[in-house]
Design an enzyme around this catalytic site. Structure first.
Site, PDB file in Angstrom:
ATOM      1  CG  LEU A   1     -31.196  99.008 -71.071  1.00  0.00           C
ATOM      2  CD1 LEU A   1     -30.539  97.985 -70.152  1.00  0.00           C
ATOM      3  CD2 LEU A   1     -30.158  99.979 -71.620  1.00  0.00           C
ATOM      4  CB  SER A   2     -33.719 100.181 -68.393  1.00  0.00           C
ATOM      5  OG  SER A   2     -33.995 100.867 -67.206  1.00  0.00           O
ATOM      6  CB  ALA A   3     -38.198 101.928 -69.117  1.00  0.00           C
TER       7      ALA A   3
END
Length: 366
Positions: A126-128
């Site tokens: 997720l995300s980074a």
């Protein structure tokens, strides 16, 4: 010490090989680990750690039920104050360097030490963590059969924190040709390409949804397919775009989750929820965990239906025993006296055969 997650344990691995990125490493093994099982690598987002991400996403729960292993690389504050994987630092996103090499070393160690199937390695985040999952897919495409990027970004589009924030906001992105060039030059060679699954909220204000489209366009180049999707569907009210290769196999999908902000889309109101609500773990009426696992052949339609509450799970699914417990449960069911079974007399030889057959099927007995 192991981290306790809903009666399951993540075990810390300390000596997994070279660790230039100075990352931590946690592993979840199911009760029964059959030979040549699959491995899923899961990368948390900023402000999270392995335990919180697993608790929210439900990966170890599904792994226990379906019999695959899960590897959780974990960032440390000494590397990034917000616990983000450094997907924007050139020293961490090159093949055989930095955090990318640390994660590759973890994978190699686990596959070799536990006899896992090198053709069934997958990665998500997720995300980074999603952006770093894309880093791993780009720099080590030969390692992975597939990857799932949730609220993430295209590979190699940012250098430094300032550019990272620009890309997250959807500003000043490189051209599609430049993004495809960054991808093709990331690995030493390209053979078979991993399948790519992208998940993104339409109301994501942290990483703008345009990044999802950029990931698809970036990977369309190495898959040698058109930028235009071959199929557009509505799944539980959300838009799914699919790209097929020449043989008709799905190689890229983009799931745009209607109305969702930045996070992992889950269905957590079902009778048998997979995952738990929390920061960046969002109810969306669709289980990304179950659907991603299904696309990799690690789960089936029934698992998705149960996770999303499409039907109420029966007794065989609610608190279903797994691993060794499932073997014993099967044996006990066989052994119950009944008029149809040996005149109501238990056959202990039959019980033993059931146990032995189940253990052989699991690869635990010859």
């Amino acid at each position: 010490m192991p981290q306790h997650i809903n009666s399951r344990q993540l075990i810390e691995l300390r000596n997994f090989g070279s660790n230039p990125g100075l990352l931590k490493c946690w592993l979840y093994l199911p009760t029964i680990l059959a030979p040549k099982t699959a491995l899923v690598v899961v990368l948390h987002g900023c402000t999270q750690n392995a335990a919180t991400y697993d608790h929210g996403s439900g990966w170890s729960k599904l792994a226990e039920e379906k019999g695959f292993a899960v590897l959780f690389p974990e960032q440390q504050r000494a590397n990034n104050a917000n616990l983000c994987f450094n997907w924007f630092e050139q020293s961490d996103i090159r093949r055989d360097a930095g955090e990318a090499l640390s994660i590759r070393e973890m994978i190699g160690h686990v596959v070799e030490s536990h006899g896992m199937d090198p053709d069934k390695i997958f990665i998500t985040g997720l995300s980074a963590g999603g952006a770093m999952a894309n880093v791993m897919l780009a720099t080590y495409p030969e390692v992975f059969a597939g990857g799932a990027i949730i609220g993430g970004l295209a590979y190699g589009t940012a250098s430094g924190v300032a550019q990272a924030f620009e890309r997250m906001r959807g500003r000043n992105a490189p051209s599609v040709r430049q993004m495809q060039s960054a991808l093709t030059t990331a690995a030493s060679s390209w053979g078979a390409c991993p399948s790519i699954s992208v998940w993104h909220g339409t109301h994501d204000q942290t990483v703008k949804p345009v990044n999802a489209e950029q990931i698809a366009h970036q990977w369309a180049g190495v898959h040698q397919i058109s930028d235009t999707p071959d199929l557009i569907q509505s799944i539980n009210g959300h838009r799914r775009k699919v790209w097929l290769n020449e043989s008709g196999k799905e190689v890229i999908e983009v799931n745009l989750i209607k109305g969702m902000a930045h996070g992992v889309p889950l269905s957590i109101t079902a009778k048998a929820p997979l995952g738990n609500p929390g920061p960046f773990m969002l109810e969306a009426g669709i289980s990304s965990t179950a659907r991603i696992a299904r696309s990799w052949g690690l789960a089936d339609e029934a698992d998705v239906a149960i996770a999303e509450g499409a039907f109420e799970p029966g007794p065989e699914h609610i608190n279903a025993p797994s691993g060794i417990e499932a073997v014993l449960a099967k044996a006990m069911a066989y052994a119950k006296p009944s008029a149809a079974h040996n005149g109501g007399v238990r056959d202990d030889r039959g019980v033993g055969k059931v146990i032995n057959d189940a253990l052989r099927a699991a690869g635990l007995m010859r």
